[in-house]
Enzyme design. Structure first.
Site, PDB file in Angstrom:
ATOM      1  CD  GLU A 166      39.726  42.513  37.667  1.00 43.03           C
ATOM      2  OE1 GLU A 166      41.025  43.090  37.223  1.00 43.03           O
ATOM      3  OE2 GLU A 166      38.771  43.395  37.963  1.00 43.03           O
ATOM      4  CE  LYS A 172      42.786  45.710  33.406  1.00 39.59           C
ATOM      5  NZ  LYS A 172      42.584  45.874  34.771  1.00 39.59           N
ATOM      6  CB  CYS A 213      38.524  45.976  35.920  1.00 39.52           C
ATOM      7  SG  CYS A 213      38.510  47.058  37.695  1.00 39.52           S
TER       8      CYS A 213
END
Length: 547
Positions: free
Chosen positions: A279, A339, A395
């Site tokens: 990321e 995301k 994440c």
């Protein structure tokens, strides 16, 4: 009962709950003392079961347990923004445990108290993981069970199922000890035998450990493995302003990939089929910046494989997305994942005008847009006509059950967790997050590749053990041949159903207990001093017998 005895009882009960919270913290990485998770919930059970405490006392014990757990677990939140967000979040999360204490104290009076304790535990974990602002699933009991013989339960009932078994085991052991101390000899054996039966499930799960591992072994057929490379390029400095040198971060990841290309030419490393960047590896949007696109293309060509690039995309509506691009050296960007679960108070700030009164860092929060569509990417395998399906949990997303599950449902053959932990320094946060990836591997029977900007990157086998990893704040490359899986575990197939059943049973039990309380005309007791001393028998059931 004398005032001194009442105070002593309250102090013992409070201390027991606090010890339980600290014990749960000890079960989490980097300590990984998983058995303390069982001990923790046994201590909490004892604080709620011995002496038949009132609902107010149960609420207090739950809150104390929560504060003793969350405060030492989450200091990484305030490492660069000060203690206020860390303490405030810990207190809010402790309030969920206060809710648990209240409903468990009441519901456990139905009898078979360890079972109701475990059901209430999973229900409150579900509530905390769901709302507000999408919930905070971090710190789920299951994530402290890395290396535990109970971990295989995750392949059967997912994270909620594993949390339930840990709670049931801890409460069952505590109940046996309490009964052994408090029951008359003529009733002791029968009572202990009934409660000990609750341990059959956990023991059976432990016995299934080897068979679960065997089931996760890939079939011996062409295409059942894939060689991957996880790149950790590192950042110029840790902290909230790490991305002020976006060019340096991109250059670091390009340079580390070119070093891998040199090793491939030298014959010291195999050529990967897929290269995984973390990321924020390129916070320069390569779709709008030709120089960034040229660097990534050159890196992909040099290594001879497509690169999954963690980047930020500036969209037409003015709201960026946290994106993974599939970048092929010959064709450029050929796939995209935005995301889905964006992080509150980081990637976006709810109630911005309110929270900026409490922290000058409020305006540093972004205004990211959540993505839609599939959570699995199709990545071509160089030199073949085939492709591989890669599940992405960026994440924060790896903490949520639905992220990895939806990726596997979409055909993911392995899971990829791009993450950027530079904003949390050298704290325990990255170890806690890695544990989530380990549990997800077992839950879905998939290898997991964690690619982090500054550490810790890791390759996780389908049985949850880490096969290789990098260190903090240092560039590194992990090259590994991993198994590809297409079969789904029982946990994947069942989805959210087991959790829904557990929550429904809890709500039914709570309502029954509440109606019974009203019918019996019970009244909430005085604050803490109204309890019976801890030396008395365990709580009594409706028939007057001890339970």
């Amino acid at each position: 009962m004398t005032r001194a005895l009442l105070i002593r009882t309250w102090l013992i009960r409070t201390g027991t709950a606090a010890a339980g919270g600290v014990a749960m913290w000890a079960s989490f990485p980097p300590r990984n003392l998983w058995f303390f998770g069982v001990i923790s919930l046994g201590l909490l059970y004892a604080s709620l079961a011995v002496g038949r405490p009132g609902v107010r006392t149960g609420t207090w014990c739950g809150f104390v347990w929560g504060a003793a757990f969350w405060l030492p677990l989450l200091p990484w939140i305030g490492v660069y923004v000060g203690p206020l967000p860390w303490v405030a979040l810990s207190i809010v999360l402790a309030l969920y445990l206060a809710l648990f204490g209240a409903i468990a104290t009441l519901t456990m009076r139905l009898g078979v108290a360890p079972l109701w304790f475990a059901l209430c535990w999973v229900t409150v974990e579900w509530a905390r993981s769901s709302f507000p602002f999408g919930g905070f699933p971090w710190g789920a009991t299951a994530f402290g069970q890395v290396d535990s013989p109970l971990t295989s339960v995750a392949a059967l009932g997912g994270v909620p199922g594993l949390s339930f078994v840990v709670a049931l085991t801890g409460a069952g052991v505590a109940a046996v000890i309490i009964l052994a101390v408090t029951r008359p000899p003529r009733l002791r054996v029968r009572a202990i035998g009934a409660v000990a039966a609750l341990a059959v499930g956990p023991i059976a799960a432990a016995a299934m450990w080897p068979s679960v591992h065997a089931a996760n072994t890939p079939a011996d057929r062409p295409g059942s493995t894939l060689t991957i490379a996880a790149i950790q390029g590192n950042v110029p400095r840790l902290g909230l302003d790490f991305n002020s040198q976006r060019r340096a971060v991109l250059d670091n990841h390009v340079a580390e990939t070119l070093r891998l290309a040199e090793a491939i030419r030298a014959g010291t490393q195999p050529r990967p089929d897929v290269v995984l960047w973390p990321e924020n590896a390129s916070d320069i949007d390569p779709l709008d910046n030709s120089d960034a696109a040229e660097e990534i293309t050159a890196a992909s060509r040099a290594v001879g494989a497509p690169i999954l690039v963690g980047t930020l995309i500036d969209n037409a509506d003015g709201r960026p997305t946290n994106t993974v691009l599939v970048w092929d050296g010959a064709n450029g960007p050929i796939g995209r994942y935005d995301k889905h679960i964006v992080q509150p108070f980081g990637e976006y700030l709810p109630w911005r005008s309110f929270f900026r009164h409490f922290s000058s860092y409020a305006d540093k929060a972004g205004n990211f847009r959540a993505g839609t569509g599939s959570t699995a990417l199709t990545v071509p395998v160089t030199g073949t006509d085939g492709s591989v399906r890669v599940g992405v949990s960026t994440c924060w997303e790896v903490a949520f059950d639905r992220s990895a599950r939806s990726a596997v449902d979409a055909g993911a053959q392995f899971l990829y967790v791009p993450t950027n932990n530079a904003t949390f320094g050298r704290t325990q946060m990255t170890y806690q997050q890695l544990a989530m990836s380990q549990i997800r591997a077992v839950e879905h029977g998939r290898a997991v590749a964690v690619a982090a900007t500054s550490g810790i990157s890791a390759i996780v086998a389908p049985d949850g053990h880490v096969t290789s990893r990098t260190e903090f704040f240092a560039p590194g490359t992990l090259v590994s041949t991993i198994p590809l899986h297409v079969n789904r575990t029982l946990a994947t197939r069942a989805g959210a159903i087991p959790q829904a059943v557990l929550v429904a049973l809890t709500l039914i039990g709570f309502l029954v207990a509440l109606v019974r309380r009203i019918k019996l005309g019970e009244h909430v007791r005085a604050e803490t001093p109204g309890d019976e001393p801890l030396t008395t028998a365990a709580s009594t059931g409706s028939n007057g017998e001890q339970t």
